[in-house]
Write an enzyme that holds these catalytic residues in place. Structure first.
Site, PDB file in Angstrom:
ATOM      1  N   HIS A   1       0.827  -1.223   0.000  1.00 29.82           N
ATOM      2  CA  HIS A   1       0.000   0.000   0.000  1.00 29.82           C
ATOM      3  C   HIS A   1       0.856   1.266   0.000  1.00 29.82           C
ATOM      4  O   HIS A   1       0.486   2.276   0.611  1.00 29.82           O
ATOM      5  CB  HIS A   1      -0.955   0.032   1.204  1.00 29.82           C
TER       6      HIS A   1
ATOM      7  N   ASN B   1     -10.308  -2.846   2.532  1.00 22.29           N
ATOM      8  CA  ASN B   1     -10.020  -2.840   1.097  1.00 22.29           C
ATOM      9  C   ASN B   1     -11.308  -2.624   0.311  1.00 22.29           C
ATOM     10  O   ASN B   1     -12.393  -2.656   0.875  1.00 22.29           O
ATOM     11  CB  ASN B   1      -9.412  -4.179   0.663  1.00 22.29           C
TER      12      ASN B   1
ATOM     13  N   HIS C   1      -3.606   0.990  12.116  1.00 23.03           N
ATOM     14  CA  HIS C   1      -3.338  -0.238  12.873  1.00 23.03           C
ATOM     15  C   HIS C   1      -4.677  -0.895  13.198  1.00 23.03           C
ATOM     16  O   HIS C   1      -5.540  -0.272  13.829  1.00 23.03           O
ATOM     17  CB  HIS C   1      -2.594   0.135  14.161  1.00 23.03           C
TER      18      HIS C   1
ATOM     19  N   TYR D   1       0.900  -4.230  12.059  1.00 27.77           N
ATOM     20  CA  TYR D   1       0.774  -2.799  11.759  1.00 27.77           C
ATOM     21  C   TYR D   1       1.564  -1.927  12.722  1.00 27.77           C
ATOM     22  O   TYR D   1       2.175  -0.940  12.312  1.00 27.77           O
ATOM     23  CB  TYR D   1      -0.707  -2.378  11.723  1.00 27.77           C
TER      24      TYR D   1
HETATM   25 FE1  HDD Z   1      -2.498  -4.780   5.422  1.00 27.39          FE
HETATM   26  C1  HDD Z   1      -1.041  -1.737   5.085  1.00 27.39           C
HETATM   27  C2  HDD Z   1      -5.472  -3.500   4.254  1.00 27.39           C
HETATM   28  C3  HDD Z   1      -3.861  -7.949   5.420  1.00 27.39           C
HETATM   29  C4  HDD Z   1       0.248  -5.960   6.934  1.00 27.39           C
HETATM   30  N1  HDD Z   1      -3.120  -2.977   4.776  1.00 27.39           N
HETATM   31  C5  HDD Z   1      -2.372  -1.833   4.730  1.00 27.39           C
HETATM   32  C6  HDD Z   1      -3.168  -0.753   4.255  1.00 27.39           C
HETATM   33  C7  HDD Z   1      -4.419  -1.246   4.014  1.00 27.39           C
HETATM   34  C8  HDD Z   1      -4.375  -2.647   4.357  1.00 27.39           C
HETATM   35  C9  HDD Z   1      -5.611  -0.487   3.496  1.00 27.39           C
HETATM   36  C10 HDD Z   1      -2.679   0.670   4.029  1.00 27.39           C
HETATM   37  C11 HDD Z   1      -2.930   1.525   5.229  1.00 27.39           C
HETATM   38  C12 HDD Z   1      -2.489   2.937   4.932  1.00 27.39           C
HETATM   39  O1  HDD Z   1      -3.129   3.584   4.086  1.00 27.39           O
HETATM   40  O2  HDD Z   1      -1.513   3.376   5.534  1.00 27.39           O
HETATM   41  N2  HDD Z   1      -4.277  -5.579   4.861  1.00 27.39           N
HETATM   42  C13 HDD Z   1      -5.395  -4.871   4.517  1.00 27.39           C
HETATM   43  C14 HDD Z   1      -6.530  -5.758   4.468  1.00 27.39           C
HETATM   44  C15 HDD Z   1      -6.074  -7.002   4.783  1.00 27.39           C
HETATM   45  C16 HDD Z   1      -4.660  -6.892   5.043  1.00 27.39           C
HETATM   46  C17 HDD Z   1      -7.952  -5.334   4.149  1.00 27.39           C
HETATM   47  C18 HDD Z   1      -6.820  -8.292   4.886  1.00 27.39           C
HETATM   48  C19 HDD Z   1      -8.050  -8.387   5.244  1.00 27.39           C
HETATM   49  N3  HDD Z   1      -1.898  -6.618   6.027  1.00 27.39           N
HETATM   50  C20 HDD Z   1      -2.612  -7.787   5.968  1.00 27.39           C
HETATM   51  C21 HDD Z   1      -1.881  -8.846   6.631  1.00 27.39           C
HETATM   52  C22 HDD Z   1      -0.707  -8.276   7.084  1.00 27.39           C
HETATM   53  C23 HDD Z   1      -0.748  -6.883   6.682  1.00 27.39           C
HETATM   54  C24 HDD Z   1      -2.347 -10.272   6.779  1.00 27.39           C
HETATM   55  C25 HDD Z   1       0.446  -8.886   7.837  1.00 27.39           C
HETATM   56  C26 HDD Z   1       0.451 -10.007   8.444  1.00 27.39           C
HETATM   57  N4  HDD Z   1      -0.675  -4.004   5.840  1.00 27.39           N
HETATM   58  C27 HDD Z   1       0.283  -4.658   6.523  1.00 27.39           C
HETATM   59  C28 HDD Z   1       1.470  -3.792   6.872  1.00 27.39           C
HETATM   60  C29 HDD Z   1       1.045  -2.411   6.278  1.00 27.39           C
HETATM   61  C30 HDD Z   1      -0.302  -2.715   5.666  1.00 27.39           C
HETATM   62  C31 HDD Z   1       2.787  -4.324   6.480  1.00 27.39           C
HETATM   63  C32 HDD Z   1       2.032  -1.717   5.341  1.00 27.39           C
HETATM   64  C33 HDD Z   1       2.115  -0.307   5.805  1.00 27.39           C
HETATM   65  C34 HDD Z   1       1.345  -0.259   7.018  1.00 27.39           C
HETATM   66  O3  HDD Z   1       0.837  -1.474   7.318  1.00 27.39           O
HETATM   67  O4  HDD Z   1       1.177   0.722   7.729  1.00 27.39           O
HETATM   68  O5  HDD Z   1       1.631  -3.739   8.249  1.00 27.39           O
END
Ligand code: HDD
Length: 711
Positions: free
Chosen positions: A80, A154, A345, A368
């Site tokens: 993202h 999402n 988060h 997060y």
């Molecule tokens: Fe995630 C970012 C949505 C599964 C780990 N995720 C992130 C963002 C969105 C989502 C919208 C961007 C937030 C922003 O604008 O800063 N992610 C989802 C959805 C998931 C999902 C709807 C499943 C239902 N994500 C998911 C899993 C993991 C992560 C299973 C780790 C085990 N996601 C992250 C992250 C991020 C992230 C690595 C990258 C940057 C951040 O968090 O702040 O932690």
């Protein structure tokens, strides 16, 4: 009109805005200083030993300037990374939800909670194009009086994997391949599809990814979903399962794939710009928050597991009940400080909202916070202006990089007697967060629950629910994506998996990518469908914010242009006059018609519809210009509504004749479906406007056959 200037000329919009104001700075009227506040009168030449001599180390100004520059980048989000955001407010309609949750921002209709929403793509890096085929993030931070609540969702209601331990594998597979970092922001490559073939739990989400949902026309025209089953907790401590839905008031609409690819080049900021401009012009994007509620007693009432994030609860079984309205009405002042530094988060919850044991959610609740530590450089990122709650914060956490607060006193522990016992610990249920009490017992094991094993039924449900044109798009998307896969065995494996979803789908895909179609259905299609899944059911009667190009050159009928501008603006659409060059054109009766843009600086893919007004000279000039002719032909190809008045109709003939109209057998290809015409100059008949608007409200003219039209 949103205020994006640096100076405040209005009262604070809300409590968050008031707080942010204390952090805003304005260069107006200031003079240049160093970071230490020392004024400088020369910033173009470094201090040197002589006119042509070496630069001196003692030039603290030069060193500070370059050092700050050297450190200006932070790690982009690991997923993202590409996104855009805006401020707004959320307000519940009434208090009916109070029976289910003590979260006041959802149940007190007098509260307008400040929010910041960030939309994003997933796979691409920060500078990648907006209109790639991908999932879109839809993350909202509610600055509630009870603390920050983040709904990190999402635009698709399911996910690729069931357990968060697979997330690094999944992301590694979809990201550019590690040897050459190709391709950027694309799932159309070997490693992604290899992952899919090996991990059939991803198939349901892959169906969504191959659908039109993956190329939204606008962030403002996307649904949003919390994906997981969460839990509401009421005043009696009773839990209720809940799924969150965002429904855009403008309907859910997409680009067509050819258009999306071209827009990625013509305007890589297509979705970001659209959000910004809509807010600037006061057309505030709005969504309705809805919930699907399931009593705990019905936990096992479904033929799938509520804890499985690869499943939806079909709306026909559990209706989506409206809760309140989200309105985005202010653009940020500074992309980095606000949109880049916002930290979402899933574990940021408030009293009344709790988790379930969904194994994907459980992993997210770790990930997060962890990721912000590297991205924002330490444990004090929640003190950054964009992340600060409006609720009072009083922790015993001290020190760490970037601490902004000066905590007074000698104690940073509880219990204490020295500081009078403050901060005190306690409060009533509903006021403090108390984890939902749930009895849990089990062996310590690594095992996927048997109730998570059905990977195909809902993928088939999605397929069955699509209209004919949506199904065609899905087949083309599979062919496009798998057609870019080098390993034939990976193509075959994916087709074999698709045979479990629908044998006809698998065969259609196989025939387009040179692999063997399945011999029979690996799984008979159950034939069930859920009408709510088709985007075609979301069409609204409005044409608000739709961009309509009006093609004009010298000699155009000026009164028609003026009447078109008025008629479209009255319906809140956005007309733009495109001319052969910037500035203005002379109308047939020698008045000046302002041109908003030169045709060669834009493209049809950046507009929703096009109209050619009359004026013989104008049409002759346009017909002699390749950009203008192509503009029209391309809009036709992408199933957009086309309007033509008087001589303007001749430009259609020119576009048809440019190759568009003649099929291999010499027959005319172009039909009049979605082509709205009128014979008059000097006015725009009401019937023309009504028909044009109703076609445009339908988003695209799907009944038009464009298969033989050159792309
Ligand atoms: Fe995630 C970012 C949505 C599964 C780990 N995720 C992130 C963002 C969105 C989502 C919208 C961007 C937030 C922003 O604008 O800063 N992610 C989802 C959805 C998931 C999902 C709807 C499943 C239902 N994500 C998911 C899993 C993991 C992560 C299973 C780790 C085990 N996601 C992250 C992250 C991020 C992230 C690595 C990258 C940057 C951040 O968090 O702040 O932690």
């Amino acid at each position: 009109m949103a205020d994006t200037s640096n100076s405040r000329a209005h009262a604070p919009y809300d409590s968050k805005d008031e707080q942010l104001e204390t952090a805003r700075v304005d260069p107006a009227g200031t003079r240049l200083t160093t970071q230490q506040g020392v004024a400088v009168d020369h910033t173009d030449d470094a201090l040197a030993a002589g006119e042509r001599g070496p630069t001196l180390l003692e030039d603290f100004h030069a060193r500070e300037k370059i050092t700050h520059f050297d450190h200006e980048r932070i790690p982009e989000r690991v997923v993202h990374a590409r996104g855009a955001g805006a401020y707004g407010q959320f307000q519940p309609y009434d208090d009916w939800l109070a029976d289910y949750t003590v979260a006041r921002f959802l149940t007190d209709p007098s509260q307008r909670t400040p929010v910041f929403t960030r939309f994003s793509t997933v796979a691409g890096s920060r500078g990648s194009a907006d209109t790639v085929r991908d999932v879109r993030g839809f993350a909202t931070k509610f600055y509630t009086e009870q603390g920050n609540y983040d709904l990190v969702g999402n635009n698709m209601p399911v996910f690729f994997i069931q357990d968060g331990i697979k997330f690094p594998d999944f992301v590694h597979a979809v990201k550019p391949e590690p040897d050459n970092e190709i391709p950027q922001a694309q799932s159309a490559h070997d490693t992604f599809w290899d992952f899919v073939a090996q991990q059939p739990e991803s198939l349901h989400m892959v169906m969504w990814l191959m659908s039109d949902r993956a190329v939204p026309r606008s962030y403002r025209m996307m649904q949003g979903f919390g994906v997981h089953t969460f839990r509401f907790v009421n005043a009696d401590g009773v839990g209720t399962f809940v799924k969150f839905h965002w429904t855009p008031l403008l309907g859910t609409h997409s680009l067509v794939w050819d258009e999306a690819q071209k827009a990625a080049g013509k305007d890589p900021d297509f979705n970001r710009r659209d959000l910004w401009e809509a807010i600037e012009m006061g057309a505030y994007p709005e969504w309705e928050l809805g919930v699907q509620l399931v009593p705990e007693s019905d936990e096992f009432a479904f033929d799938f597991d509520l804890l499985d994030p690869t499943k939806i609860i079909p709306e026909e079984h559990v209706p989506v009940r409206p809760v309140g309205r989200l309105t985005l009405n202010r653009n940020p002042h500074n992309f980095f400080a606000e949109t880049e530094q916002i930290a979402f988060h899933t574990a940021n919850v408030v009293p009344g909202i709790d988790f379930t044991n969904d194994p994907l959610l459980q992993a997210r609740n770790f990930s997060y916070l962890d990721t912000q530590l590297i991205r924002l450089g330490g444990p004090n990122f929640s003190q950054l202006p964009i992340n600060r709650p409006v609720a009072e914060v009083s922790t015993n956490q001290r020190d760490g990089f970037g601490q902004q607060r000066i905590h007074r006193g000698r104690t940073s522990y509880v219990k204490n007697s020295i500081a009078g016992g403050y901060p005190y610990v306690g409060g009533d249920h509903g006021d403090v967060f108390r984890h939902y009490q749930e009895k849990v017992e089990g062996d310590k094991i690594r095992k996927r629950a048997e109730s998570f094993r059905d990977y195909y039924s809902q993928a088939a449900l999605f397929w069955n629910s699509m209209s004919e044109v949506e199904q065609e798009h899905i087949v083309s998307a599979f062919r496009f994506e798998l057609g870019k896969v080098d390993h034939t065995e990976v193509r075959q494996d994916v087709v074999d998996q698709l045979a479990h979803v629908d044998v006809d789908l698998a065969a259609l895909v196989a025939n387009g990518i040179g692999v063997t179609p399945p011999e029979g259905a690996a799984n008979p299609n159950h034939g069930r469908s859920s009408p709510a899944l088709s985007q075609l059911t979301t069409t609204m009667s409005t044409i608000a914010t739709r961009k309509v190009a009006i093609l004009a050159a010298d000699g155009v009928d000026g009164a028609t242009v003026q009447a078109l501008r008025e008629a479209l603006s009255k319906r809140d659409a956005v007309p733009e006059v495109l001319a052969l060059s910037d500035g203005a054109v002379r109308s047939a009766d020698d008045t000046e018609v302002t041109a908003d843009r030169a045709i060669n600086t834009v493209a049809s893919v950046l507009y929703d519809a096009v109209i050619v007004p009359g004026g013989a000279d104008s049409v002759r000039a346009l017909a002699a210009d390749g950009y203008a002719v192509h503009f029209l032909a391309e809009a036709y190809k992408h199933a957009k509504v086309i309007g033509a008045l008087a001589e303007g109709r001749r430009l259609l003939e020119r576009a048809w004749a440019s190759g568009l109209a003649v099929a291999a057998d010499g027959d005319r290809v172009a039909e009049d479906e979605g082509v709205v015409t009128a014979g008059v100059n000097g006015e725009v008949p009401t019937e023309f406007v009504d028909t044009f608007a109703s076609e445009l409200a339908g988003h695209r003219v799907w009944r038009r056959n464009t298969a033989e039209v050159p792309a």
